[in-house]
Design a protein around this motif. Structure first.
Motif, mmCIF file in Angstrom:
data_model
loop_
_atom_site.group_PDB
_atom_site.id
_atom_site.type_symbol
_atom_site.label_atom_id
_atom_site.label_comp_id
_atom_site.label_asym_id
_atom_site.label_seq_id
_atom_site.Cartn_x
_atom_site.Cartn_y
_atom_site.Cartn_z
ATOM 1 N N TYR A 99 80.471 36.464 -4.018
ATOM 2 C CA TYR A 99 81.133 35.162 -3.827
ATOM 3 C C TYR A 99 80.122 34.121 -3.357
ATOM 4 O O TYR A 99 79.051 34.455 -2.871
ATOM 5 N N TYR A 197 81.775 29.424 6.200
ATOM 6 C CA TYR A 197 82.202 30.515 5.321
ATOM 7 C C TYR A 197 81.098 30.850 4.325
ATOM 8 O O TYR A 197 80.633 29.984 3.582
ATOM 9 N N LEU A 199 78.125 31.913 5.238
ATOM 10 C CA LEU A 199 76.837 31.893 5.942
ATOM 11 C C LEU A 199 76.750 33.220 6.692
ATOM 12 O O LEU A 199 77.637 33.552 7.477
ATOM 13 N N TYR A 325 77.199 48.473 1.584
ATOM 14 C CA TYR A 325 76.265 47.697 0.766
ATOM 15 C C TYR A 325 74.916 47.704 1.466
ATOM 16 O O TYR A 325 74.809 48.102 2.623
ATOM 17 N N MET B 47 82.296 41.934 4.041
ATOM 18 C CA MET B 47 81.033 41.502 3.445
ATOM 19 C C MET B 47 80.303 40.551 4.384
ATOM 20 O O MET B 47 80.940 39.881 5.210
ATOM 21 N N PRO B 48 78.984 40.438 4.229
ATOM 22 C CA PRO B 48 78.251 39.461 5.044
ATOM 23 C C PRO B 48 78.791 38.054 4.799
ATOM 24 O O PRO B 48 79.094 37.707 3.653
ATOM 25 N N GLY B 49 78.934 37.276 5.863
ATOM 26 C CA GLY B 49 79.277 35.859 5.723
ATOM 27 C C GLY B 49 80.755 35.522 5.741
ATOM 28 O O GLY B 49 81.104 34.356 5.789
ATOM 29 N N VAL B 50 81.622 36.517 5.677
ATOM 30 C CA VAL B 50 83.049 36.181 5.593
ATOM 31 C C VAL B 50 83.629 35.843 6.968
ATOM 32 O O VAL B 50 83.058 36.188 7.991
#
Lengths: 481, 485
Positions: A99, A197, A199, A325, B47-50
């Protein structure tokens, strides 16, 4: 080296082509970035596709706005759909987000051409970009020196003409300090002004998205295109976004400038002291009134910051465990796998802060550390509120020293002290900007910091713009060959 | 263990999955049974950043529940991060509430053998659920595990009772009453098999008469009413046997193994966490406006206890029937709808519900009750046909069976099948005459004083009428004609 507004004005007039300009920047990156080390990833194909789309819009006389076709760089902390995003860490070496961060989506919607992702201190923890897991970044003014950090790649890219503008993040000074070191403009808006959002979080209550540009008009443009409420960020401010460019009247007549005593004491490089005082005199010459103010809690800033930021970081970085991940180092069982993954994936500075933060949040220590730090934060905020009863902006040096040499600050505490003047605005969420205000005898840039009231970015930009227009500094560029 | 030397002290922590359309902090759907990881997004995958954004409906549901239990809704509450490492939790912290929960101090009245008991509720808070691990093989020997994050981020409401429960039966009754309130509010589907309602119990024993609490043991994994009661019964026995032997109870977490019907210790070291709670910096404090809270109060429907009392007063039901109906929102709604159509005989309607309807569907299965083949209006129509003498009770059972399969209303079936009761004295009289003429032995027996012989004649007439004769009228005619002959 042209600014964003010069480029897009030329695009609109048909005097320049977005595709040709994108190719110029990509060529320059190809030729010079080996020296500078600003980029971790160059997104050549995506950039050219975006430039072609912009060009088609200009031809149809329907550009998306004043950023359409502008070639910019993004700190590798912003998630970009389909493009590797590392946050400067081994642990995310192979991570490709599914995203776009809100800032990325808004820039794309404004027609910006994203050239690539820039180097940074791992998880934005550092003031020199030396804590990147991947490469050193060099200051375009003196390649033996650091560009500052943690947004060192973004600052070096703009200073070196490898991007027309860029975005970084500022948690304790991570945009303003590299802006000062690299002789460009860096602005941290009010906390929540630009959505976080997407970052990759370092310290949630301190992280700010912040633009880096060649001049103030560009800062106003980038801020205007990206600020505003985001339903995906509960901490984003739901307030109208003014026309920041229209606010640049060129005048500071009647503006009240406060000069806090505590920012001109021990540890400040005398050349910076002199340059900043001259800059303040210049503001007075332009019609502002200047008075001394006091921010007595300044001395507690760094200590407080180094409780809050690591505490939040220890929590935010808990998700990097090798399960979902990024890097995974196999182990004999789950705990062993997580331990090995984090041991191999995180650098020394990240580990140091995760440990510090974990300790500060532990049962029995929470109130003495995190709780106390939050109380001090309230006191710091009150100091500023009191000062802003009398003045409109505060003028200070951005950094106590100019750009230092690689490896010069091996002691973490010495590195932390470099943020002494930028941390208070981070802790209070107040908007603050660093503008070039001269050079030392060795030719290294010096930054003037202006701090403003909550959500009053317009006044800060107006003051910085008037100063910039009255001084030659923003026009000076390093020569990279 | 009312007669033993120990008093049992139990408190329950109930996790209810709120029946919102989307998850607690993201827009993912909340349906049950979807393919693994099909109901996920970057947010609930950590996930990173959410960033999380609070689901307003979840807050509404929690506030309504809090008000239903008389809890004090805090004008401002906060979310907090609770840290521990486990692969089913993608961020390795859970967004929950800690020092500033949504609501505090209320109670639930629970019916027990000794009447109504008030069980204190200490707090109610919102949090997100974790995902699910699927081990490839047996847990102990599995070489790998897979994670399904569909459940990750589901909205959970945790409610902590005071240690006011005194027996395993008490605990089960509390849980039933609790579930009934949630289902009545429409905030949770109450489905324990699908994990919509989960329960942990804290149980301790103390010498009867003592005021200090004993050492408590937490039992996890109680996923049915039956398991709650059985696990607690086992645990009470285990603890009292240990105390009898002079052993000390160790404070620990035990897991209920439903297959073995026993609790076993989870290694306490593994679960001795320092959760490092701190206020969630990605969310602002939740400020609840007083007027908004009052709007939520106004949205609360009639709750099971009030409904039970109304059934007793308004419908004249015995308390046991009233309780049975009120425990199930769907059943109580069914009853109310039937009575609305035919208000003359609520008791008759309820008798049909408790005997015939509940033979077909499980009272606890709200969905099955709601979708029952015979709509309440049709059941009311059936009772009305009995009451006005159109059909007999016996015929009514046949009509009920036909209604189940055809979905038609009672009047239609009765009319088509010609099931209308015979109540014409002339026609019935000739049937009685035929029966008397054809059974001289029965007549003789009756004359000899065997009054039971009349019953045989009534039976003959009923048979001859194809069950349609009005039994009371036949009875009267047989008596009359026999006495006269």
């Amino acid at each position: 080296m042209r600014t964003i507004h010069e480029l897009t004005t030329a695009f609109a007039k048909g005097d320049a082509s977005p595709v040709a300009v994108a190719e110029e920047y990509l060529a320059r990156i190809g030729a010079l970035d080996a020296k500078v080390g600003a980029y971790l990833t160059v997104t050549r194909d995506e950039a050219l596709a975006a430039a072609r789309a912009a060009e088609a819009r200009y031809r149809a006389r329907a550009p998306l706005g004043p950023l359409d076709g502008a070639p910019i760089a993004l700190k590798d902390v912003f998630c970009t759909r389909g493009v590797r995003t590392t946050s400067g860490s081994r642990i995310l070496d192979t991570y490709v987000p599914p995203y776009d961060a809100t800032i990325v989506a808004r820039l794309k919607a404004a027609g910006a051409v994203i050239l690539g992702k820039t180097n940074m201190d791992e998880f934005a923890m550092g003031s020199s970009t030396e804590h990147s897991a991947f490469q050193l970044t060099r200051n375009p003014w003196d390649l033996a020196r650091v560009p500052g950090g943690s947004s060192g790649g973004s600052a070096a890219a703009v200073a070196g003409g490898l991007a027309a503008g860029s975005f970084g993040t500022d948690t304790g000074g991570s945009v303003r300090q590299p802006a000062a070191f690299c002789g460009v403009v860096g602005m941290k808006p009010t906390y929540g002004r630009i959505s976080r959002y997407g970052l990759i979080a370092f310290a949630s209550s301190l992280d700010h998205v912040a633009p880096l540009t060649l001049d103030i008009v560009d800062t106003a443009l980038l801020l205007g295109a990206t600020a505003g409420h985001d339903p995906l960020d509960a901490t984003s401010v739901d307030a109208p976004v003014p026309d920041y460019v229209a606010a640049l009247t060129g005048s500071v007549k009647g503006l009240r400038v406060g000069v806090p005593d505590e920012y001109f004491g021990e540890g400040l490089d005398p050349e910076i002291d002199r340059a900043v005082r001259v800059a303040i005199d210049r503001l007075r010459d332009l019609g502002a009134s200047v008075e001394r103010v006091s921010l007595p809690t300044t001395e507690y800033g760094v200590a407080t910051y180094y409780i809050v930021a690591p505490a939040e970081a220890s929590s935010n970085l808990a998700r990097y465990d090798g399960v979902k991940y990024g890097l995974r180092v196999p182990g004999k069982d789950l705990i062993d796998m997580v331990s090995r993954t984090r041991a191999a994936g995180f650098g020394a500075e990240v580990k140091r802060r995760v440990m510090l933060g974990t300790y500060a949040l532990s049962t029995g220590y929470y109130d003495a550390y995190y709780g106390q730090a939050q109380r001090v934060r309230t006191l710091v905020r009150r100091d500023f509120e009191k000062a802003f009863e009398r003045v409109d902006v505060l003028a200070t040096p951005t950094t106590p020293s100019v750009a230092f040499k690689h490896g010069e600050k091996a002691d973490p505490l010495a590195m932390y002290m470099n943020d002494v003047y930028t941390i208070p605005a981070s802790m209070t969420g107040l908007p603050a900007i660093s503008v070039p205000c001269g050079f030392n005898a060795a030719g290294l840039p010096i930054g003037l910091q202006l701090i403003g009231r909550t959500l009053d970015e317009a006044t800060l930009l107006r003051a910085a713009h008037a100063y910039e227009q009255a001084t030659p500094w923003h026009a000076k560029r390093p020569s990279l060959g | 263990m009312a007669d033993g030397k120990y008093e049992t002290v139990i408190g329950l922590e109930v996790h209810a999955q709120l029946a919102t359309r989307s998850k607690m902090f993201c827009g993912c759907p909340t349906g049950f049974g979807a393919p693994p990881n099909s109901q996920t997004c970057p947010i609930c995958q950590g996930m990173p950043g959410v960033l999380p954004v609070v689901n307003r409906t979840a807050v509404e549901y929690a506030v309504r529940t809090a008000l239903a239990f008389g809890l004090r809704v805090n004008p401002a509450c906060r979310f907090a991060r609770k840290h521990y490492y486990y692969p089913d939790m993608p961020k390795n912290y859970q967004i929950s509430q800690y020092e500033e929960p949504l609501a505090e101090e209320g109670a639930l009245d629970v019916e027990g053998p000794d009447g109504l008991r008030r069980i204190g509720i200490q707090r109610l808070h919102l949090e997100e659920d974790v995902g699910k691990l699927v081990h490839e093989g047996d847990f102990g020997t599995a070489q790998s595990s897979l994670v399904d994050y569909n459940r990750s981020g589901m909205p959970l409401m945790e409610t902590v009772s005071r240690p006011d429960l005194r027996s395993p039966e008490d605990a089960a009754a509390y849980l039933r009453a609790f579930r009934a309130v949630l289902v009545a509010l429409g905030v949770c589907d109450g489905n324990m098999e699908e994990g919509s309602l989960r329960c942990d119990a804290n149980v301790s024993l103390r010498p009867r008469g003592a005021t200090e609490l004993g050492v408590k043991v937490e039992i996890k994994n109680l996923n049915s009413f039956r398991n709650v009661q059985r696990a607690l019964e086992f645990e009470v026995k285990r603890q009292s046997a240990a105390l009898d032997k002079g052993e000390r109870i160790v404070q620990e977490t035990r897991l209920y193994d439903a297959d073995r019907g026993a609790t076993r210790s989870m290694r306490s070291k593994e679960y001795a966490h320092d959760y490092r709670y701190f206020p969630e910096p990605d969310l602002v404090p939740l400020k609840l406006d007083r007027a908004w809270i009052e709007q939520q109060r106004a949205a609360i429907p009639e709750l099971p206890r009030a409904r039970r009392e109304r059934f007793v007063v308004q419908y004249g039901l015995p308390p046991s029937d009233a309780s049975l109906l009120a425990q199930s929102r769907a059943l109580a709604d069914y009853c109310d709808r039937a009575v609305r159509v035919y208000a003359q005989n609520p008791k008759g309607i309820v008798n049909w519900i408790t005997s015939e309807v509940l033979r077909e569907v499980d009272a606890a299965d709200e969905v099955a009750v709601t979708n029952f083949q015979i709509p309440p209006e049709n059941l009311a129509g059936l009772v009305k046909l009995i009451d006005d003498g159109t059909i007999s009770g016996k015929i009514a059972k046949d009509v009920f069976a036909r209604m189940l399969t055809s979905g038609e209303d009672a009047a239609t079936i009765v009319k088509r099948e010609g099931l209308t009761q015979m109540a014409d004295p002339g026609a019935l009289g000739s049937l009685v005459d035929q029966a008397i003429a054809g059974n001289p032995k029965a007549v003789a027996d009756f004359k000899a004083g065997k009054t039971a012989a009349a019953k045989a004649l009534v039976g003959q007439v009923m048979k001859a009428s194809g069950g349609k004769a009005n039994p009371a009228m036949v009875d009267r005619l047989v008596q009359e004609k026999l006495s006269r002959s």
